[in-house]
Write an enzyme that holds these catalytic residues in place. Structure first.
Site, mmCIF file in Angstrom:
data_model
loop_
_atom_site.group_PDB
_atom_site.id
_atom_site.type_symbol
_atom_site.label_atom_id
_atom_site.label_comp_id
_atom_site.label_asym_id
_atom_site.label_seq_id
_atom_site.Cartn_x
_atom_site.Cartn_y
_atom_site.Cartn_z
ATOM 1 N N ASN A 120 -40.440 -55.883 13.850
ATOM 2 C CA ASN A 120 -40.806 -56.398 12.912
ATOM 3 C C ASN A 120 -41.197 -55.476 11.636
ATOM 4 O O ASN A 120 -40.818 -55.928 10.350
ATOM 5 C CB ASN A 120 -42.582 -56.797 13.091
ATOM 6 C CG ASN A 120 -42.563 -58.286 14.040
ATOM 7 O OD1 ASN A 120 -41.358 -58.816 14.201
ATOM 8 N ND2 ASN A 120 -43.685 -58.520 14.445
ATOM 9 N N ARG A 142 -30.597 -71.397 13.116
ATOM 10 C CA ARG A 142 -30.170 -70.251 13.851
ATOM 11 C C ARG A 142 -29.952 -70.817 15.272
ATOM 12 O O ARG A 142 -30.781 -71.702 15.754
ATOM 13 C CB ARG A 142 -31.611 -69.356 13.922
ATOM 14 C CG ARG A 142 -31.660 -68.522 12.995
ATOM 15 C CD ARG A 142 -33.021 -67.413 13.041
ATOM 16 N NE ARG A 142 -33.719 -67.150 11.972
ATOM 17 C CZ ARG A 142 -33.372 -66.235 11.099
ATOM 18 N NH1 ARG A 142 -32.321 -65.546 11.125
ATOM 19 N NH2 ARG A 142 -33.935 -66.090 9.683
ATOM 20 N N ARG A 190 -31.046 -65.353 7.180
ATOM 21 C CA ARG A 190 -31.201 -63.788 6.998
ATOM 22 C C ARG A 190 -30.954 -63.234 8.439
ATOM 23 O O ARG A 190 -31.615 -63.708 9.195
ATOM 24 C CB ARG A 190 -32.335 -63.485 6.474
ATOM 25 C CG ARG A 190 -32.737 -61.927 6.363
ATOM 26 C CD ARG A 190 -34.066 -61.678 5.704
ATOM 27 N NE ARG A 190 -34.007 -61.958 4.314
ATOM 28 C CZ ARG A 190 -35.027 -62.417 3.571
ATOM 29 N NH1 ARG A 190 -36.314 -62.582 4.324
ATOM 30 N NH2 ARG A 190 -35.065 -62.520 2.296
ATOM 31 N N HIS A 247 -33.194 -75.428 5.522
ATOM 32 C CA HIS A 247 -34.162 -75.083 6.531
ATOM 33 C C HIS A 247 -34.655 -75.885 7.506
ATOM 34 O O HIS A 247 -35.231 -75.662 8.639
ATOM 35 C CB HIS A 247 -35.378 -74.018 6.050
ATOM 36 C CG HIS A 247 -35.966 -73.425 7.040
ATOM 37 N ND1 HIS A 247 -37.387 -73.555 7.130
ATOM 38 C CD2 HIS A 247 -35.891 -72.274 7.812
ATOM 39 C CE1 HIS A 247 -38.105 -72.937 7.957
ATOM 40 N NE2 HIS A 247 -36.939 -72.030 8.531
ATOM 41 N N TYR A 273 -40.775 -69.531 21.393
ATOM 42 C CA TYR A 273 -41.429 -69.809 20.272
ATOM 43 C C TYR A 273 -42.359 -71.313 20.395
ATOM 44 O O TYR A 273 -41.629 -72.106 21.074
ATOM 45 C CB TYR A 273 -40.245 -70.166 19.137
ATOM 46 C CG TYR A 273 -39.805 -68.884 18.408
ATOM 47 C CD1 TYR A 273 -39.701 -67.782 19.403
ATOM 48 C CD2 TYR A 273 -39.185 -69.020 17.342
ATOM 49 C CE1 TYR A 273 -39.336 -66.619 18.605
ATOM 50 C CE2 TYR A 273 -38.481 -67.883 16.631
ATOM 51 C CZ TYR A 273 -38.783 -66.791 17.250
ATOM 52 O OH TYR A 273 -37.999 -65.680 16.809
ATOM 53 N N ARG A 300 -50.218 -67.822 11.583
ATOM 54 C CA ARG A 300 -49.716 -66.776 12.549
ATOM 55 C C ARG A 300 -49.795 -65.350 11.747
ATOM 56 O O ARG A 300 -49.980 -64.509 12.038
ATOM 57 C CB ARG A 300 -48.421 -67.127 12.974
ATOM 58 C CG ARG A 300 -47.874 -66.255 14.260
ATOM 59 C CD ARG A 300 -46.457 -66.394 14.331
ATOM 60 N NE ARG A 300 -45.795 -65.728 13.593
ATOM 61 C CZ ARG A 300 -44.583 -66.365 13.165
ATOM 62 N NH1 ARG A 300 -44.185 -67.571 13.636
ATOM 63 N NH2 ARG A 300 -43.614 -65.693 12.311
ATOM 64 N N HIS A 355 -44.982 -71.152 15.997
ATOM 65 C CA HIS A 355 -43.917 -71.582 15.009
ATOM 66 C C HIS A 355 -44.149 -72.770 14.400
ATOM 67 O O HIS A 355 -43.409 -72.728 13.540
ATOM 68 C CB HIS A 355 -42.772 -71.093 15.849
ATOM 69 C CG HIS A 355 -41.558 -71.074 14.872
ATOM 70 N ND1 HIS A 355 -40.608 -72.016 14.827
ATOM 71 C CD2 HIS A 355 -41.402 -70.153 13.949
ATOM 72 C CE1 HIS A 355 -39.726 -71.632 13.775
ATOM 73 N NE2 HIS A 355 -39.962 -70.455 13.311
#
EC number: 2.7.4.1
Length: 735
Positions: free
Chosen positions: A76, A407, A437, A467, A500, A596, A624
């Protein structure tokens, strides 16, 4: 491969709820609110990573899970420096206004980040040192070269000669050899040597090969222990073989973090893939923004590195070896169930359970009967989302499939299903977001693979990331075409779906189907949509739609009607949304914010946010999902979707929220918030000064409920188990 144009018409992607007014009302300007009403977003992110570190320090967490959290913290923090710190530094150097941190000069923000990051990295290193003896007690030994006996060393000498030495590349630094390029996140050894013939001292850089395991498994010594040796420690003790005839004076580890935030200048006349690939090459050569060194490095070497890399004293992080603790992901994969969270096998949603164990559920029939809300990873991705797309690919009555891919995993059954559908002659559209990214290279590969299979591949709108999480199946049923839609909060990624937490809606509602169809037409072509009935869509109008909802709750409270707002997001940063929540709180609206990561909102400030509570839940699963719930005078309006409350989500991305309609789904969301916000649930509480306090024990010292454990037990008790379990390791730097 196709690419669509952005549309300047203000009516595109409108998601008006009650009228056709697109202008934001004047009450969101915030001029009458305190200037210091926002917490700094970067420091708030560091506070989030501190919560991850607190899990690694928690002795009640299973040992290998604590190791995993140490690795997550390191991963992270690397991404934080590569993107957030790099972006802030670039804005300062170029004079670009920083959109957040209101009231705080950007350079002071950078200083505050440096101070807090130094503190956290030192704490992180201390947490690792504290875990080493605990691992040893569990027969997992991280040893040093000095601890090895003669037999071990003799065996490893042979390993070095045959497997390590051939791939090492020492690079000298002298007038004939300029200082070498140091790639971002690579682990390196600085070596100073003396030539005994000339008495001259030379410097060399040796890169620790990333193609080799960072933690080498040592031979079994008969003790039954798993023993490991750090690769850099191994190499450091064989430098005489790399510099024969030279006297080794000093050797130390160092590591550089570079700016790796890719910015693609999109030109409608240029191929986006080519532009992105060009920028990805530049990523390797971004300026350094952090230099990590071992705490025994001599001043001569440090001055050389600082000069050659052009870093300041504040950008140097002096730490005990080993550096780069993301290598601990290797240890977290050790197969020792007793040292990990108890395995949880996701269950199949009740509506998708087949009549007989040997049968496969008819997903379309189940969705036709009623909307289905799925909650991953408590409920199986494999027997819901994956089954939905696989059935669509093989069903002869399915005519078309449309899907967004932000993703996905390396070995993706989702991509396989789309390819199978295209090869079966169905019309298949995949909107692949190649600018996701750190997944750019993977997504470019997927785009090309899909295109070769006959899938229509598009990128979306110029200047925007797509997204949203959408899948649409068009099926012929009798004389009509029926729309089957899936709208979710998480990526179509089978691997991350195991760790997730996400929510998704399956529906055959014709209005949702029309909305999703029209949105796909806008993303892949030139459609201009003026209204969506069940969707809120960014970038043009999602923020405005939420502001109207918040304003309605404020008005209801002032009129004495039932009011309330509950929001679950990854990040709460957008000033307009926060200001609207402040005004609603001033009117007496009870507001729960479940976040979160980053939260710039200050809860509990007298006269500003007294009715606002902010909680954070971290654990074995990464929270998430994004949920927005409004009391709406007793007629709850609840939305799920892909959008966080950040500028990028609301202004520079295509995001979608869908309104839930089934009473049982509204009740399920309400119960989820009740559990997360309960005083009996372990969580972190945010105060008005920006401090997060962990609440994991009750007044009498009893352990509070783990929300994720509670949800696992509830699902296991009421629904049959299914496949789709598997690895539960966290997803590296996506955490």
């Amino acid at each position: 491969m196709e690419r669509t144009s952005n549309l300047d018409d203000p009516s595109v992607a409108t998601d008006r709820l009650d009228d056709d007014t697109d202008e934001l009302p004047p009450w969101i300007d915030g001029d009458d609110l305190p200037v210091d009403r926002f917490l700094d977003r970067e420091l708030s992110w560091l506070a989030f990573n501190q919560r991850v570190l607190e899990l690694a320090e928690d002795e009640t967490v299973p040992l290998l899970e604590r190791v995993n959290f140490l690795a997550i913290f390191a991963s992270n923090l690397d991404e934080f420096f590569m993107v957030r710190v790099a972006g802030l530094k670039r804005r300062i150097m170029t004079g670009i206004a920083v959109p957040t941190n209101i009231g705080t000069p950007p350079r002071q923000v950078l200083d505050d980040i440096s101070r807090k990051a130094h503190e956290l990295q030192e704490r992180h290193a201390a947490a690792f040192r504290a875990l080493v003896p605990e691992l040893a007690e569990a027969c997992i030994a991280i040893e040093t070269w000095q601890q090895l006996d003669a037999d071990d060393r003799a065996a490893l000498d042979e390993v070095f000669s045959t497997r390590i030495f051939p791939v090492l590349m020492p690079l000298a630094v002298d007038p004939a050899h300029p200082f070498p390029y140091i790639s971002g996140l690579s682990l390196n050894l600085s070596v100073r040597v003396r030539n005994p013939n000339s008495d001259k001292v030379e410097f060399a850089r040796l890169k620790v090969p990333s193609v080799l395991p960072r933690l080498l498994r040592l031979p079994d010594d008969g003790s039954g222990r798993l023993r490991y040796l750090a690769l850099e420690d191994f190499i450091s003790n064989h430098l005489d073989e790399l510099f024969p005839g030279m006297e080794i004076l000093e050797h130390h580890e160092f590591r550089v973090t570079r700016n790796e935030d890719v910015e693609v200048e999109e030109d409608e006349s240029e191929n986006l893939i080519q532009a992105l690939e060009r920028e990805l090459l530049k990523r390797r050569f971004g300026p350094p923004i952090r230099l990590e060194i071992t705490d025994d490095m001599d001043d001569v070497t440090l001055r050389l590195l600082m000069q050659e890399l052009d870093v300041t004293e504040a950008e140097v992080y002096r730490l005990p070896a080993p550096l780069d603790l993301s290598a601990l992901f290797e240890l977290s994969r050790i197969d020792r169930p007793a040292l990990k969270y108890r395995k949880h096998v996701p269950v199949t949603p009740a509506q998708l359970v087949p009549g007989e164990p040997t049968e496969r559920a008819d997903v379309f029939a189940a969705i036709r009967s009623r909307d289905i809300l799925v909650h991953h990873p408590y409920e199986s991705f494999a027997t819901s989302v994956q089954a939905f797309l696989e059935q669509a690919a093989s069903d002869p009555d399915v005519l078309a499939i449309k899907q967004t891919l932000y993703r996905t995993s390396g070995d993706s059954p989702i991509v396989d299903a789309l390819i199978a559908a295209a090869e079966a002659g169905k019309a298949v559209l995949a909107l692949v977001e190649v600018k996701a990214r750190f997944d750019e290279v993977n997504n470019i590969g997927w785009a090309r693979k899909l295109e070769k299979a006959g899938v229509h591949v598009v990128y979306g709108l110029v200047g925007l990331k797509t997204h949203c999480k959408l899948a649409l199946v068009i099926r012929r049923e009798g004389d009509e075409l029926r729309h089957y839609s899936h709208i979710g909060t998480g990526n179509y990624n089978p691997k991350t779906s195991r760790v997730y937490e996400d929510i998704g809606l399956f529906t055959a509602d014709p209005q949702v189907g029309k909305d999703v169809t029209r949105l796909f037409n806008q993303l892949s072509g030139y459609a201009i949509e003026k209204k969506f009935k069940r969707l809120l869509v960014a970038p043009l109008h999602l923020r405005n739609g939420l502001l109207k909802r918040i304003r309605a709750e404020e008005q209801n409270a002032r009129e004495g009607k039932p009011s309330g707002i509950r929001i679950k997001v990854n990040s709460m940063v957008d000033e307009a949304i926060i200001d609207a929540l402040y005004r609603a709180s001033q009117a007496g609206v009870p507001i729960d914010v479940w976040v979160r990561g980053i939260c710039s909102l200050k809860p509990g400030v007298r006269g500003l946010s007294e009715t606002i509570r902010v909680r954070s839940v971290l654990g074995r699963y990464l929270e998430h999902s994004r949920v927005f719930s409004f009391e709406n005078d007793g007629n709850p309006a609840v939305f799920i979707g892909s959008a966080d409350m950040m500028h990028r989500n609301l202004d520079r991305r295509v995001e979608v929220l869908v309104r839930l309609s089934a009473p049982e789904h509204l009740a399920e969301i309400d119960a989820l918030f009740d559990l997360a916000m309960a005083d009996t649930t372990a969580s972190w509480w945010l105060d008005s000064e920006g401090a997060w306090t962990r609440k994991n024990r009750g007044p009498s010292g009893d352990t509070l409920d783990d929300m994720q454990d509670v949800l696992m037990r509830r699902r296991s008790l009421r629904r049959p188990s299914s496949g789709g379990g598997g690895s539960r390791r966290h997803g590296g730097n996506h955490w």
